[in-house]
Design an enzyme around this catalytic site. Structure first.
Site, PDB file in Angstrom:
ATOM      1  N   GLY A  14       0.841  -1.206   0.000  1.00 34.05           N
ATOM      2  CA  GLY A  14       0.000   0.000   0.000  1.00 34.05           C
ATOM      3  C   GLY A  14       0.870   1.248   0.000  1.00 34.05           C
ATOM      4  N   ARG A  24      13.498   9.906  -2.785  1.00 38.93           N
ATOM      5  CA  ARG A  24      14.399  11.053  -3.034  1.00 38.93           C
ATOM      6  C   ARG A  24      15.698  10.898  -2.236  1.00 38.93           C
ATOM      7  NH1 ARG A  24      14.895  15.692   0.098  1.00 38.93           N
ATOM      8  NH2 ARG A  24      15.495  17.623  -0.970  1.00 38.93           N
ATOM      9  N   ARG A  75       0.804  -4.712  -5.518  1.00 34.48           N
ATOM     10  CA  ARG A  75       0.955  -6.017  -4.867  1.00 34.48           C
ATOM     11  C   ARG A  75       1.150  -7.003  -6.013  1.00 34.48           C
ATOM     12  NH1 ARG A  75      -2.890  -3.417  -1.259  1.00 34.48           N
ATOM     13  NH2 ARG A  75      -1.760  -3.036   0.666  1.00 34.48           N
ATOM     14  N   ASP A 106       5.784  -5.428   5.871  1.00 35.35           N
ATOM     15  CA  ASP A 106       6.321  -6.764   6.155  1.00 35.35           C
ATOM     16  C   ASP A 106       6.329  -7.676   4.933  1.00 35.35           C
ATOM     17  OD1 ASP A 106       7.089  -6.567   8.738  1.00 35.35           O
ATOM     18  OD2 ASP A 106       5.199  -7.296   9.581  1.00 35.35           O
ATOM     19  N   GLY A 107       5.227  -7.636   4.163  1.00 36.88           N
ATOM     20  CA  GLY A 107       5.125  -8.480   2.967  1.00 36.88           C
ATOM     21  C   GLY A 107       6.252  -8.157   2.005  1.00 36.88           C
ATOM     22  N   THR A 128       4.382   2.326   5.555  1.00 34.43           N
ATOM     23  CA  THR A 128       2.967   1.940   5.601  1.00 34.43           C
ATOM     24  C   THR A 128       2.257   2.840   6.595  1.00 34.43           C
ATOM     25  OG1 THR A 128       1.396   0.293   6.472  1.00 34.43           O
ATOM     26  CG2 THR A 128       3.672  -0.014   7.112  1.00 34.43           C
ATOM     27  N   ASP A 130       0.019   2.028   8.503  1.00 37.31           N
ATOM     28  CA  ASP A 130      -0.489   1.244   9.645  1.00 37.31           C
ATOM     29  C   ASP A 130       0.402   1.262  10.885  1.00 37.31           C
ATOM     30  OD1 ASP A 130      -2.589   0.576   8.048  1.00 37.31           O
ATOM     31  OD2 ASP A 130      -1.970  -1.491   7.678  1.00 37.31           O
ATOM     32  N   ASP A 132       2.680  -0.782  11.627  1.00 33.48           N
ATOM     33  CA  ASP A 132       2.671  -2.149  12.170  1.00 33.48           C
ATOM     34  C   ASP A 132       3.924  -2.953  11.822  1.00 33.48           C
ATOM     35  OD1 ASP A 132       2.141  -2.389   9.480  1.00 33.48           O
ATOM     36  OD2 ASP A 132       0.539  -3.842   9.705  1.00 33.48           O
ATOM     37  N   ARG A 174      -5.889  -3.016   8.739  1.00 32.71           N
ATOM     38  CA  ARG A 174      -6.500  -4.329   8.532  1.00 32.71           C
ATOM     39  C   ARG A 174      -6.189  -5.264   9.692  1.00 32.71           C
ATOM     40  NH1 ARG A 174      -6.325  -5.923   2.565  1.00 32.71           N
ATOM     41  NH2 ARG A 174      -4.177  -5.265   2.836  1.00 32.71           N
ATOM     42  N   ALA A 189     -12.481  10.363  21.320  1.00 33.79           N
ATOM     43  CA  ALA A 189     -13.571   9.391  21.126  1.00 33.79           C
ATOM     44  C   ALA A 189     -13.979   8.789  22.463  1.00 33.79           C
ATOM     45  CB  ALA A 189     -13.101   8.283  20.184  1.00 33.79           C
ATOM     46  N   ARG A 247     -24.853   7.338  13.013  1.00 30.41           N
ATOM     47  CA  ARG A 247     -24.407   7.276  11.618  1.00 30.41           C
ATOM     48  C   ARG A 247     -23.023   6.638  11.558  1.00 30.41           C
ATOM     49  NH1 ARG A 247     -29.000   8.449  10.938  1.00 30.41           N
ATOM     50  NH2 ARG A 247     -29.850  10.226   9.775  1.00 30.41           N
TER      51      ARG A 247
END
Ligand code: ADP
Ligand code: F6P
Length: 323
Positions: A14, A24, A75, A106-107, A128, A130, A132, A174, A189, A247
């Site tokens: 991603g 750069r 991907r 990681d992938g 990424t 994420d 993660d 994800r 929140a 909503r």
């Protein structure tokens, strides 16, 4: 004298804001240290399909502030096969690419491991939204994605407040709740739902809303990580159980775009330079990382075996300031 002459750079998985700043830095540092640098287009696909371009100092002008990646990303299923990896290796040989810098998750680093086995020296840079990647406290793109979520959710808060509604917002991640947890704290929140922690909608959301309604609270914000999903279903359950109009909003890929923040440009520049310096110093098959505000690196195998956990103090704070 380094045994490497030509470095290839690619972005994979991603996209993430700041990837351009990393490309750069790799190109500029590579040329500074006397290497040739080639750009590989569309992630590992570019190696399989021989889509490789020469890079010079000017090829990366005016990209530090741009989201996305000038090299494109993808991907690539074929690269997970032995035949795909062999084609990729042959493209490297054809272009004289001795070393690869791979900006991704990681992938993508598993892809590095695969091509390293064929003799191409690799360095991974965590890119990424994420956050993660286990070996690194930080991944390029996370700060920009967080700030985008922050701004979007501030807008949702305005409308939730005007209508005295509950807003359930799904943010990306994800398998990881870093965006959700950090956004939830920063946006105020009242509940955050992430894959790393068990949750009970009755106890953690519905009863909390009912209790807060008793002390005069009239609008509510619930942040849910993509890994849990079903914001719409959750909104229906909340509305039915509490009576408050609810909503659901899925922020989605809006979080992946936009001009990178200063943090992302800075970390990307530091990591890109470090990747090249590792190669120059004869260190390869490593992942660059940020650890306690220092740019360091880990052996790829070691990096992929590490586990990253959510800091329980963040959860504690999210819970106590959300009343
Ligand atoms: P990310 O790098 O963000 O984790 P992916 O998991 O989608 O993203 O991986 C990006 C690409 O890396 C995949 O499309 C594939 O080409 C390559 N890749 C992933 N896992 C492997 C693997 N086990 N072996 C070889 N290549 C892999
Ligand atoms: O890994 C980054 C990420 O944005 C995840 O948060 C999300 O689950 C996934 O990529 C979405 O991938 P795609 O671009 O294939 O929709």
């Amino acid at each position: 004298m380094s045994e490497i002459k030509t470095i290839g750079v690619l972005t994979s998985g991603g996209d993430a804001p700041g990837m351009n700043a990393a490309v750069r830095a790799v190109v500029r540092a590579g040329i500074y240290y006397g290497f040739k640098v080639k750009g590989i287009m569309h992630g590992y696909n570019g190696l399989i399909q021989d889509n490789v371009i020469d890079m010079d100092l000017r090829s990366v002008s005016n990209i530090i502030q741009r989201g996305g990646t000038m090299l494109f990303t993808a991907r690539c299923k074929e690269f997970t096969t032995e035949e795909g990896q062999q084609k990729a290796y042959e493209t490297c040989v054809k272009h004289g690419i001795d070393a690869l810098v791979v900006i991704g998750g990681d992938g993508s680093f598993k892809g590095c491991q695969a091509i390293a086995k064929k003799g191409i020296k690799c360095i991974g840079i965590p890119g990424t939204i994420d956050n993660d990647i286990s070996c690194s406290d930080y991944t390029i793109g996370f700060d920009t994605a967080l700030n985008t979520s922050l701004q979007m959710i501030d807008r949702l808060r305005d409308t939730a407040r005007s209508h005295e509604r509950c807003s359930v917002v799904e943010v990306m991640g994800r398998h990881a709740g870093y965006i959700a947890l950090n956004t939830a704290i920063a946006n105020g929140a009242m509940a955050v739902i992430i894959p790393e922690r068990e949750f009970d909608i009755q106890k953690d959301v519905i009863e909390k809303i009912i209790e807060s309604q008793k002390i005069g609270k009239k609008n509510f914000l619930v942040v849910v990580a993509e890994g849990i999903g079903d914001a719409a279903g959750m909104a229906k359950i909340i509305q039915y159980a509490t009576g408050i109009e609810t909503r659901a909003t899925i922020l989605g890929h809006v979080q992946r775009g936009g001009s990178p923040t200063s943090r992302d440009r800075l970390i990307a520049s530091l990591m890109g330079c470090k990747a090249v310096e590792l190669l120059k110093d004869g260190e390869y098959n490593r992942v660059v990382a940020l650890k306690e505000y220092k740019i360091v690196s880990y052996d790829i195998e070691e990096a992929l075996a590490m586990k990253k956990t959510i800091d329980p103090y963040f959860l504690h704070v999210a819970d106590i300031v959300s009343i």
